[in-house]
Design a protein around this motif. Structure first.
Motif, PDB file in Angstrom:
ATOM      1  N   ALA A   1      18.422  67.426  -5.949  1.00 34.46           N
ATOM      2  CA  ALA A   1      17.877  68.085  -7.145  1.00 34.46           C
ATOM      3  C   ALA A   1      19.012  68.457  -8.095  1.00 34.46           C
ATOM      4  CB  ALA A   1      16.951  69.237  -6.784  1.00 34.46           C
ATOM      5  N   PRO A   2      19.290  69.750  -8.393  1.00 35.28           N
ATOM      6  CA  PRO A   2      20.138  70.021  -9.563  1.00 35.28           C
ATOM      7  C   PRO A   2      21.601  69.655  -9.382  1.00 35.28           C
ATOM      8  CG  PRO A   2      19.727  72.047  -8.373  1.00 35.28           C
ATOM      9  CD  PRO A   2      18.875  70.991  -7.726  1.00 35.28           C
ATOM     10  N   SER A   3      22.132  68.954 -10.364  1.00 31.65           N
ATOM     11  CA  SER A   3      23.580  68.815 -10.511  1.00 31.65           C
ATOM     12  C   SER A   3      24.014  69.475 -11.817  1.00 31.65           C
ATOM     13  CB  SER A   3      23.993  67.338 -10.497  1.00 31.65           C
ATOM     14  OG  SER A   3      23.379  66.630 -11.567  1.00 31.65           O
ATOM     15  N   HIS A   4      23.063  69.625 -12.739  1.00 32.14           N
ATOM     16  CA  HIS A   4      23.309  70.283 -14.027  1.00 32.14           C
ATOM     17  C   HIS A   4      22.149  71.247 -14.292  1.00 32.14           C
ATOM     18  CE1 HIS A   4      25.588  66.569 -14.335  1.00 32.14           C
ATOM     19  NE2 HIS A   4      26.197  66.976 -15.432  1.00 32.14           N
ATOM     20  N   ILE A   5      22.457  72.402 -14.868  1.00 33.11           N
ATOM     21  CA  ILE A   5      21.430  73.358 -15.291  1.00 33.11           C
ATOM     22  C   ILE A   5      21.944  74.080 -16.531  1.00 33.11           C
ATOM     23  CG2 ILE A   5      19.904  75.256 -14.623  1.00 33.11           C
ATOM     24  CD1 ILE A   5      20.538  74.769 -11.744  1.00 33.11           C
ATOM     25  N   ASN A   6      21.020  74.391 -17.424  1.00 37.76           N
ATOM     26  CA  ASN A   6      21.383  75.231 -18.558  1.00 37.76           C
ATOM     27  C   ASN A   6      21.531  76.677 -18.086  1.00 37.76           C
ATOM     28  OD1 ASN A   6      21.290  74.252 -21.598  1.00 37.76           O
ATOM     29  ND2 ASN A   6      19.914  72.922 -20.416  1.00 37.76           N
TER      30      ASN A   6
END
Length: 576
Positions: A370-375
């Motif tokens: 799932a996340p590798s980048h998040i705001n």
């Protein structure tokens, strides 16, 4: 530029460390610890009934004992094939407690698709819902004897419901409740086929499991992702890679007091990480919905004072389209995030103006757990993938030379970090092709090629611009044209097929099949015939919504179908 000196670090949330120190244990330890800390706290809520952490651990232990009693050993793969429900969560931890590997399967898959999930991971045991037993049975029966399942454990959703009528505030529509309470008969045992056992019966008679052996580097999860060619491939995730992203919920203020709406499908890597692993890691509570229902979701947010919701943008779009919008109380939400598709700017603006909520978009793949980048919630950008999360390094590189590109230039996004998978199950060549070292990088670090084209701005935020891979993103579901084409070729009227993306006002993109009919079928087969057949033989999200008949498909001098030419033509039509 090193990982310790990246542009986004200027805007890194001051409350957070750059990297996480995560437990050197298996994921099961998270449940054991939360059950000791919060024994009577609800781990799950499901249509008016709660399952405490003490109960969840007891179910996981009992399931582990049953699995071991039927021959499951360390590293064996166990299929998990059902919708979101408390039993799904218990099953994940029960399989892991047995030192085995969870293989989540999309419950929308049909028999023709399900057989691959039996044979490829060499599974001997499956856990499915009663309504899906009718898919498992024919899929298994079509296989050669040595490849067939030995045991199938059948879950009844009704066992997780309250004994009496459902509370009015939490009751779904009549059709959904009827589906939840349905109790179809189990398939009859056949010679050479699996033994069918009800979940409740198995857990009631299960022996105490053997002491756990799996550690952080043991295989824990084998989620499947399709590719540009062939059948879906399993992604090798260890307890360690999953532990990292389970712990990464601190980015969005997760903690023991968090109450989450778990409606993203748990078989999907996002639902697994946030709805199953992350909630238990923090000792929070998950309010579970098996199917999206905007009116019910809004009622549950208000009733249970839900604080965290990870979703896909189409859910927000649908929620804002409700005629009851003015009566919705979303004031308890502290974190609203998600991905899978771009959030339209107008929708994000309306969400902000109406409810004061900022939608923090994220980006990730099955390969990145799932996340590798998040705001960052403190400084989100709209229609943006966000910045690389804890301990993650991401670059934009030239797809050919693998040289890093400066901010603003479009190239392929590559990434590395503690959440990365180990490779593809039984596909060493695909694994080797997925990892690269960058031109001029003396460290020798391996980066994963995402296949997505994007750019990084001066602040270190990433933006998606296009794809190198042939992938269709329909409401967050990833559809791989090669897989759909393979299934379409089974239709007796189809001579050739090329699957492309078409614009869709609601789904963002939808699936279109450009088909050449066999000579004897021309004039007798309608587009609707192909659509109806596809809905019957493949998962609904990947079944074509549009069909176009053509006399021939454009081909290169080497005889390959020029799918990009068809895609460009379709894109021009959509823009007209």
């Amino acid at each position: 530029m090193s990982v310790t000196d990246r542009p986004h670090h200027r805007f890194w949330p001051r409350r957070l460390p750059r990297e996480l120190v995560v437990p050197e244990t298996s994921l099961v330890a998270n449940l054991e610890i939360s059950a000791r800390r919060y024994p009577d706290k609800p781990a799950c809520r499901f249509f008016g009934r709660s399952v405490s952490y003490r109960e969840l651990l007891a179910q996981a232990e009992a399931l582990a004992g049953w699995l071991q009693s039927v021959g499951v050993r360390r590293g064996d793969r166990v299929l998990l094939y059902l919708q979101n429900c408390p039993q799904f969560v218990a099953a994940v931890y029960g399989i892991l407690r047995a030192d085995a590997v969870v293989v989540p399967v999309n419950p929308m898959n049909r028999a023709e698709e399900f057989g691959h999930y039996i044979t490829d991971p060499e599974a001997r045991v499956a856990i499915c819902s009663a309504d899906l037993a009718g898919v498992v049975a024919p899929a298994d029966a079509a296989l050669p004897g040595p490849q067939r399942l030995a045991e199938v454990l059948v879950v009844r959703y009704a066992d997780a419901l309250p004994a009496g009528p459902l509370p009015a505030a939490e009751a779904p529509g009549e059709a959904t409740e009827a589906w939840l309470r349905a109790d179809p008969p189990l398939p009859e045992a056949a010679p050479g086929g699996p033994r069918w056992t009800l979940w409740a019966d198995a857990l009631a008679a299960a022996p105490v499991p053997r002491p756990a052996q799996a550690g952080p580097d043991d295989l824990a999860l084998l989620p499947y992702t399709s590719g540009t060619t062939g059948l879906p491939k399993g992604c090798l995730h260890t307890h360690r890679s999953l532990m990292h992203n389970a712990a990464s919920g601190v980015w969005n203020y997760a903690g023991a007091e968090a109450v989450s709406l778990s409606v993203v499908p748990m078989f999907h890597i996002t639902g697994m990480v946030y709805g199953v692993l992350g909630t238990v890691f923090f000792g929070g509570t998950g309010v579970i919905l098996p199917r999206w229902d905007r009116e019910l979701a809004a009622r549950l947010i208000a009733l249970h004072r839900i604080s965290h919701w990870v979703c896909i943008p189409t859910m927000i779009i649908d929620l804002l389209a409700s005629p009851n919008l003015e009566r919705f109380d979303l004031s308890s939400l502290r974190s609203l995030s998600g991905g899978g598709a771009a959030m339209p700017q107008a929708v994000a603006q309306r969400l902000q103006e109406r409810f004061g909520l900022a939608f923090a978009e994220g980006y990730g793949l099955t390969e990145t757990a799932a996340p590798s980048h998040i705001n960052p919630p403190e400084r989100p950008k709209q229609q943006c993938l966000g910045m690389p999360i804890f301990g993650t390094d991401a670059r934009v590189v030239d797809p050919v030379t693998l040289a890093e590109l400066p901010p603003g230039e479009v190239g392929e996004i590559v990434t590395r970090g503690p959440m990365l998978f180990q490779g593809y199950w039984k596909h060493p060549q695909a694994t080797a092709a997925a990892f690269v070292t960058l031109a001029g990088d003396r460290s020798g670090a391996r980066f994963f090629r995402t296949g997505d084209l994007g750019r990084m701005d001066e602040d270190g935020y990433f933006f998606l611009t296009d794809r190198l891979k042939r992938m269709i993103n329909a409401s967050g579901y990833k559809v791989w044209p090669a897989e759909v084409e393979t299934l379409l070729f089974r239709h007796p009227a189809v001579q050739e097929a090329c699957v492309i993306a078409a614009r869709d006002a609601y789904r963002g993109e939808t699936v279109k099949a450009v088909v050449v009919l066999r000579p004897e079928a021309r004039g007798h087969t309608r587009e609707q015939d192909i659509l109806d057949w596809a809905r019957e033989h493949m998962a609904a999200y990947k079944a074509p919504r549009l069909v176009e008949f053509v006399d021939t498909l454009p081909k290169s001098g080497a005889g390959k179908v020029m799918w990009r030419l068809l895609q460009d033509r379709e894109s021009e039509r959509g823009a007209a």
